[in-house]
Design a protein around this motif. Structure first.
Motif, short mmCIF file in Angstrom:
data_model
loop_
_atom_site.label_atom_id
_atom_site.label_comp_id
_atom_site.label_asym_id
_atom_site.label_seq_id
_atom_site.Cartn_x
_atom_site.Cartn_y
_atom_site.Cartn_z
N GLU A 82 0.84 -1.19 0.00
CA GLU A 82 0.00 0.00 0.00
C GLU A 82 0.87 1.23 0.00
OE1 GLU A 82 -2.89 0.12 3.19
OE2 GLU A 82 -2.52 -2.02 3.40
N TYR A 83 0.52 2.15 -0.80
CA TYR A 83 1.15 3.46 -0.63
C TYR A 83 0.25 4.52 -1.19
CZ TYR A 83 2.93 4.52 -5.33
OH TYR A 83 3.06 4.85 -6.64
N PRO B 218 14.73 8.21 9.02
CA PRO B 218 15.35 7.63 7.83
C PRO B 218 14.76 6.27 7.46
CG PRO B 218 17.02 8.43 9.35
CD PRO B 218 15.72 8.53 10.06
N GLU B 219 14.50 5.44 8.45
CA GLU B 219 14.03 4.10 8.14
C GLU B 219 12.66 4.13 7.47
OE1 GLU B 219 14.39 1.39 11.39
OE2 GLU B 219 13.24 -0.15 10.33
N GLU B 220 11.77 4.95 8.03
CA GLU B 220 10.43 5.06 7.43
C GLU B 220 10.52 5.60 6.02
OE1 GLU B 220 7.63 7.33 9.73
OE2 GLU B 220 7.89 5.93 11.40
N LYS C 141 9.30 3.69 2.63
CA LYS C 141 8.27 4.31 1.81
C LYS C 141 8.74 4.43 0.36
CE LYS C 141 5.62 7.83 3.85
NZ LYS C 141 5.62 9.24 4.31
N ILE C 142 9.96 4.93 0.19
CA ILE C 142 10.46 5.15 -1.17
C ILE C 142 10.71 3.81 -1.86
CG2 ILE C 142 12.97 5.32 -0.80
CD1 ILE C 142 11.32 8.05 -2.63
N ALA D 104 17.36 6.78 -3.91
CA ALA D 104 18.28 7.53 -3.05
C ALA D 104 18.31 9.00 -3.44
CB ALA D 104 19.69 6.94 -3.15
N ALA D 105 18.16 9.26 -4.74
CA ALA D 105 18.26 10.64 -5.21
C ALA D 105 17.02 11.46 -4.84
CB ALA D 105 18.48 10.67 -6.72
#
Lengths: 209, 326
Positions: free
Chosen positions: B4-5, B140-142, B146-147, B177-178
């Motif tokens: 899901e996003y 950062p982890e979330e 998500k990405i 990452a970008a």
């Protein structure tokens, strides 16, 4: 003359087989395209055909005999990245003349300027370096050329310049060329026929269109 | 497992009105100070009088052969040129001057670079951990999870090392990452060389998606066919300057809609067109002349051409730097 791969198979260490039971025939004067997904073993196949790597199964034959182990190699390979295939500590003249002495006429056909010969590799662009890599592989003793993504890093004009010069020379000398490329349009343009190396369907690898 | 996003999570914040032009580079020149023999120095100009502009929601492809100064432009915008480089001219980002201090502050967040290959990742670090190091704000982890969901990268992929990734996955990791900090200006430097056509298309679609969300993308490539697949505008580079800026749609037929002789030659030399090259080669920076740098290879050369570098002029919804543009 023919360059033949007969039921060859290869894998790195204990990794899955890249291909097995793969056969291919390249005739003199023929330009053959080789397509396939990234990572399916096209470059490995090119290295095997040129004698850089030994096949684990089957055999490679040049004119009916195994690839010679000494002397000038009649099957020459040109790599994708010219920067990585020249010695950065040699002058261009020495790089060019390592295997044979190309004459000025051939240099002119590939657009190599005389004053480039006294330069270092880092003073030339990728397109200029690749011309040297092609010419140094094209001694009169070369019978087959394997072009592994030879012009993938070059702009369209340089690509066309190099290919036109090679195609003309191939006709004169009855060279056989294997063109490994992702570029559909290039393969369509220069090749007489095309085969596909398909790692997913190993069974189909022996099939030649 | 269904992933899901919410697409809104990733929408870049609105770029306010007046930012129609996200990036504007005018009259940029870059020179390098080099040592010759002993203590003798020379100044080598590698980029001269370069102009480009990029709006939000737009993909600008910068096309040119190796050594034409494409990557240096990217480095100049990010402010990561080496110390011996001298930069002159103006770079405006959101209508404000991009000073070295501002570059330092916003690169990696507002302005970002998608590098060329997986070699730009740390080979000894799992990719999820690496992507987390790029996060500037929040958890950062979330943010990384998500990405990764957005780019269809499973948790298993996150636990892998760069060498284990396929070409397509590596591409998606580099993009995630970008863009993880919601950048508005994305510079993609040769993001597709040596890749299978399907992966190229996938990567280009990701760039297109980003512009649909209001980002501006600068796509740097030597491959005009890749550029044409996705770009709105094409800037053609030759010997350190822009010689033509054209809508991508002008590349058709015999190239009759194109303006500069070099652009026409580039189009004609494609294997799907004539495959006939013009002779000659791009001059090296040390041999740059005063006049038009394409003149020695040009069929339309006159005395005017060798005198001074032609100025950029507007022509049919594009721009061109040529006295004989048609």
């Amino acid at each position: 003359m023919q360059l033949e791969a007969k039921n060859i198979g290869f894998r790195y260490h204990q990794n899955p087989w890249l291909f097995r039971n793969f056969s291919l025939t390249l005739n003199s004067g023929e330009i053959l395209g080789l397509k396939g997904q990234s990572g399916c073993g096209k470059t490995t196949l090119a290295r095997i055909l040129a004698g850089y790597e030994k096949t684990l199964e089957g055999r490679i034959e040049l004119g009916g005999a195994p690839l010679p182990k000494v002397g000038y190699r009649a099957v020459q390979l040109v790599f994708q990245h010219p920067e990585k295939s020249v010695n950065p500590r040699w002058h261009m003249r020495d790089i060019l003349q390592e295997g044979w002495q190309p004459d000025d006429e051939l240099l002119a056909r590939f657009g190599i300027q005389q004053d480039w010969l006294s330069r270092w590799p880092n003073e030339l662009s990728g397109g200029e370096l690749q011309r040297f890599c092609v010419v140094r592989a094209l001694s009169p003793e070369t019978k087959f050329l394997i072009a592994d993504e030879m012009t993938a890093m070059l702009d369209a004009i340089t690509q066309a310049q190099i290919w036109q010069a090679i195609l003309e020379l191939a006709k004169e000398r009855d060279l056989g060329i294997l063109v490994v490329s992702h570029e559909k349009e290039l393969v369509k343009r220069v090749c007489d026929r095309v085969i596909e190396l398909d790692s997913v369907h190993l069974e189909r690898n022996s099939f030649i269109s | 497992m269904t992933i899901e996003y919410n697409p809104d999570d990733f929408k870049s914040t609105e770029i306010g009105p007046g930012y129609k032009s996200l990036l504007e580079v005018s009259d940029l020149s870059v020179s390098f100070v080099q040592y010759q023999k002993g203590l003798r120095q020379r100044v080598l100009k590698v980029i001269s009088n370069l102009d480009i502009s990029l709006g939000s929601g737009e993909i600008l492809a910068v096309v040119g052969s190796s050594g034409s100064g494409k990557s240096l432009l990217a480095h100049a915008i990010l402010g990561i040129l080496p110390n011996n480089a001298i930069c002159s001219g103006k770079i405006l980002y959101k209508n404000e001057l991009l000073t070295p201090e501002r570059q330092k502050k916003i690169r990696g967040s507002e302005i970002t670079l998608v590098p060329q290959s997986v070699n730009f990742l740390d080979p000894l670090m799992r990719v999820s951990a690496q992507v987390r190091t790029a996060v500037r704000q929040g958890n950062p982890e979330e943010a990384q999870k998500k990405i990764f969901r957005r780019y269809d990268l499973s948790e298993g992929v996150g636990n892998q090392y760069p060498f284990q990734l396929s070409g397509g996955m590596a591409r998606r990791v580099l993009i995630s990452a970008a863009v993880i900090n919601g950048s508005k200006l994305i510079i993609a430097d040769e993001p597709t060389p040596g890749l299978h056509p399907e992966i190229v298309t996938e990567t280009l679609n990701h760039l297109r998606e980003l512009t649909d969300e209001g980002c501006g993308v600068m796509l740097i490539t030597h491959d005009i066919s890749t550029a044409l697949q996705v770009a709105d505008k094409i800037a053609v580079f030759y010997a350190g300057t822009t010689i033509e800026i054209t809508p991508a749609a002008d590349f058709h037929g015999q190239g009759q809609a194109l303006r500069h002789p070099y652009t026409k030659a580039l189009w004609q030399s494609l294997p799907q067109n004539d495959f006939t090259p013009i002779p000659g080669f791009q001059p090296l920076p040390a041999n740059f002349s005063e006049g038009c740098l394409f003149a020695p290879r040009c069929g339309k050369i006159t005395s005017e051409c060798t005198g001074s570098l032609p100025v950029m002029q507007d022509l049919r919804s594009g721009k061109v730097r040529c006295h004989h543009a048609t």
